[in-house]
Design an enzyme around this catalytic site. Structure first.
Site, PDB file in Angstrom:
ATOM      1  N   ASN A 191       0.824  -1.206   0.000  1.00 25.58           N
ATOM      2  CA  ASN A 191       0.000   0.000   0.000  1.00 25.58           C
ATOM      3  C   ASN A 191       0.860   1.258   0.000  1.00 25.58           C
ATOM      4  OD1 ASN A 191      -2.305  -1.558   0.121  1.00 25.58           O
ATOM      5  ND2 ASN A 191      -2.701  -1.192   2.289  1.00 25.58           N
ATOM      6  N   ARG A 227      -6.364   2.068 -11.708  1.00 20.15           N
ATOM      7  CA  ARG A 227      -4.929   2.245 -11.451  1.00 20.15           C
ATOM      8  C   ARG A 227      -4.199   0.920 -11.253  1.00 20.15           C
ATOM      9  NH1 ARG A 227      -5.082   6.505  -8.003  1.00 20.15           N
ATOM     10  NH2 ARG A 227      -4.878   7.870  -9.797  1.00 20.15           N
ATOM     11  N   HIS A 245     -16.859   4.166 -12.060  1.00 22.87           N
ATOM     12  CA  HIS A 245     -16.680   3.277 -10.914  1.00 22.87           C
ATOM     13  C   HIS A 245     -17.925   2.447 -10.632  1.00 22.87           C
ATOM     14  CE1 HIS A 245     -13.980   2.227  -7.660  1.00 22.87           C
ATOM     15  NE2 HIS A 245     -13.187   3.223  -7.999  1.00 22.87           N
ATOM     16  N   ARG A 251     -14.020   2.505   4.838  1.00 15.86           N
ATOM     17  CA  ARG A 251     -12.908   1.569   4.678  1.00 15.86           C
ATOM     18  C   ARG A 251     -11.560   2.259   4.795  1.00 15.86           C
ATOM     19  NH1 ARG A 251      -9.676   0.743   0.291  1.00 15.86           N
ATOM     20  NH2 ARG A 251      -8.552  -1.227   0.189  1.00 15.86           N
TER      21      ARG A 251
END
Length: 635
Positions: A67, A423, A453, A582
């Site tokens: 990440n 991405r 999306h 999240r």
């Protein structure tokens, strides 16, 4: 250092501003980038959870490292680009790009130090459980002989020793490239030479040594440690005077021109440019001699604040390879999701199940196979005449893509919206978009300046002399692999109004005809914010008239200032608000002048939560990426 002590979130300290200033000022927002780092720290917290098996803890540590790499490649790269362009505009939380970068560098430094401390603890726990990682100096004589044979047959052919001099300029190092830097001296006359050994990226980082037959301990050595044992094989006639590893991260943000004749070719060109983006982070083994480190830094044109000394292991994202060791006792017990009973009651006929009543499926507790089954049945059903599908991310060898191709080859009208701007999945999306086109699918790529999306699927079927539209929409990608570990919702319906709305959305995507008559759905960026604000203000009205008022929201991120301010207003009016966020959450609990809230952080086997603990507002980050599900299905 106790690894459980290094994951505490450090709250900003200082003199409290007057309530009226904070309530109306930028301090009411948490910085987007710092909030993301807090999210990644919550992922890291899972690696110190003693309730998790040790290989799962290693997996979470690897996820947090991966990440962080992506954060630098995109978010930090974007901030640096703003600074280069002289942009001083402040973000909603009141920080300029330069001010953000200072805070980010400090937070990332602390996070990286914590990752290394946790890895040292985990390495010891792995050894206690029979998985030992060796340094080169720790191998036995027989192991060294085996490693040498393995090196010569399986590693040596892949390596290219690179001397650096006027005839051999410093080579291109790709993003995330792992390299050993060397200071050498020629044995014959002592002449110095700098050199590099680039580690190959297509072989495993960890080499398993053969067992002696009696001891079941797994003994491993890293690729770079094994290579360091035999540098003489790569540079015969030279002696090593100093060495150290380094790894770089390059700017990987894509810049897409607004005017483009062929979007696919434009992305292919942009992807090639991305591979050669500027260096924005250089991680260097702290044992590398300073002279060699400066040499490498200058060759890569890395600024001083882009160089990070690492006292530990580089490329921690590759620690995930350790989870391939066959030790199921050190992993989560596999979870078997249930299949919706109503679909089983109809003999597997998904259309009959939806006709009976709208269907909600809760992943991963309930199987994603029902979504795959929806499209596979549509592809093979002779009464189905058309399928429309959005695709943002999907798996390799995706059954979703195969079903769409099968439907097109069967003569059905199939349209797929492929989002090229997903991405780090751009190349994969281009590849299977072309596969779909070859099968006869009408492929479109959405909007140049927007990401599509929405997760939406539409099936049109002949039934009783008329056409019936079936719709699936969900919160997660059409990705059968991640659907086994992400918590998401799927909603199936044959409601004719929602079917018309879905058709209008697809027409907007394919034909740019902005819909003016959508009946039930709200679509971003056209009507979603407006609809959300209407709902929030509706609850405010209920609270002010003494009626029960509550808001429950589950989302990937909460960043929009208008929505956040509306939630503050609702909270102040007495609306009970529960947020499940999240990742990034820019809403700040405990803002003076708003109802009092407090923030805390905790970990559990199923989730990591950051909660505002009062009755007026609760913000929780409830899941980390790519984790395995250990919770029971909620009742």
């Amino acid at each position: 250092m106790d690894s459980e002590q290094v994951i505490e979130i450090e709250e900003k300290k200082g003199e409290v501003e007057p309530a009226s200033v904070i309530a109306a000022g930028p301090e009411r927002f948490i910085n987007r980038e710092l909030s993301w780092l807090h999210f990644n720290r919550r992922v890291l917290e899972e690696s110190v959870n003693p309730g998790h098996p040790v290989l799962e803890r290693v997996r979470f540590l690897s996820i947090s490292a991966n990440n962080l790499d992506e954060f630098f490649m995109v978010r930090v790269a974007g901030i640096k680009a703003q600074i280069r362009e002289g942009i001083t505009e402040r973000s909603p939380d009141g920080l300029t790009p330069a001010e953000q970068l200072v805070l980010l560098n400090d937070a990332v430094s602390r996070l990286s130090i914590d990752q290394q401390a946790i890895w040292r603890d985990l390495r010891g726990i792995l050894a206690d459980n029979g998985i030992v990682l060796l340094d080169g100096r720790d191998v036995t004589k027989s192991e060294r002989a085996w490693i040498e044979d393995h090196f010569l047959h399986n590693i040596f052919p892949l390596l290219t020793p690179l001397a650096i001099d006027p005839a051999h300029p410093f080579p291109f190092i790709p993003s995330l490239g792992f390299t050993i830097g060397l200071q050498l001296a020629r044995m014959s006359d002592g002449k110095p030479m700098n050199a590099l050994i680039r580690m190959p990226g297509k072989i495993d980082r960890f080499i398993r040594l053969p067992s002696n037959g009696k001891d079941q301990t797994v003994r491993l050595i890293t690729l770079e440690q094994a290579t360091s044992l035999f540098i003489g094989r790569l540079f015969p006639g030279y002696v090593v005077k100093g060495q150290g590893s380094f790894r770089i991260i390059r700017d990987s943000e894509l810049e897409i021109e607004e005017e483009a004749e062929d979007l696919v070719r434009l992305f292919e060109t942009a992807l090639k440019r991305r591979r050669r983006g500027s260096v924005i982070r250089m991680e260097v083994d702290s044992t590398m001699p300073e002279e060699l480190r400066v040499f490498v830094q200058r060759a890569l044109t890395a600024a001083d604040d882009e160089v990070f000394l690492v006292d530990g292991v580089l490329a921690m994202n590759e620690l995930s390879q350790l989870t391939r060791v066959d030790r199921p006792d050190l992993e989560f017990v596999p979870y078997v999701p249930r299949h919706p009973e109503r679909v089983r009651d109809h003999g597997g006929d998904i259309f009959a199940a939806i006709r009976q009543k709208d269907l909600i499926v809760h992943h991963p507790y309930e199987s994603f196979d029902v979504v795959v089954q929806f499209l596979q049945q549509a592809a093979r059903d002779p009464d189905v005449v058309a399928i429309k599908q959005t695709l943002y991310r999907t798996s390799n060898n995706s059954p979703i893509v195969r079903a769409l191709a099968e439907a097109a080859e069967a003569g059905k009208s199939v349209t797929a919206l492929v989002e090229l701007k997903a991405r780090f999945d751009e190349e994969a999306n281009i590849r299977w978009a072309r596969d779909l086109e070859r099968a006869g699918v009408q492929v479109v790529y959405g909007f140049l300046q927007l990401k599509t999306h929405a997760k939406l699927s539409l099936v049109v079927r002949r039934e009783g002399g008329s056409l019936t539209t079936y719709v699936h929409t969900g919160t997660g990608n059409y990705h059968p692999v991640t659907a086994r570990i992400y918590t998401d919702l799927s909603y199936f319906t044959s409601d004719p109004i929602l079917g018309r709305d879905a058709a209008r959305v697809f027409n907007y995507i394919t034909g740019y005809a902005e819909p003016s008559d959508i009946e039930k759905m709200a679509v971003s960026p056209l009507t979603l914010r407006k609809r959300m604000l209407e709902h929030i203000h509706g609850e405010i009205g209920h609270a002010r008239h003494g009626r029960p008022a509550a808001i429950w929201l589950k989302m990937n991120a909460l960043v929009d200032p208008d929505i956040i301010d509306a939630l503050y207003e609702a909270s102040q009016a007495g609306v009970q608000i529960d947020l499940v966020v999240r990742g990034i959450c820019c809403l700040r609990p405990g803002v003076p002048g708003r109802p009092r809230t407090s923030a805390s952080s905790r970990s559990s086997a199923a989730s990591s939560n950051t909660a505002a603990s009062t009755a007026s507002a609760t913000a929780m980050a409830c899941r980390a990426p790519r984790r395995r599900c250990t919770s029971r299905r909620p009742t």
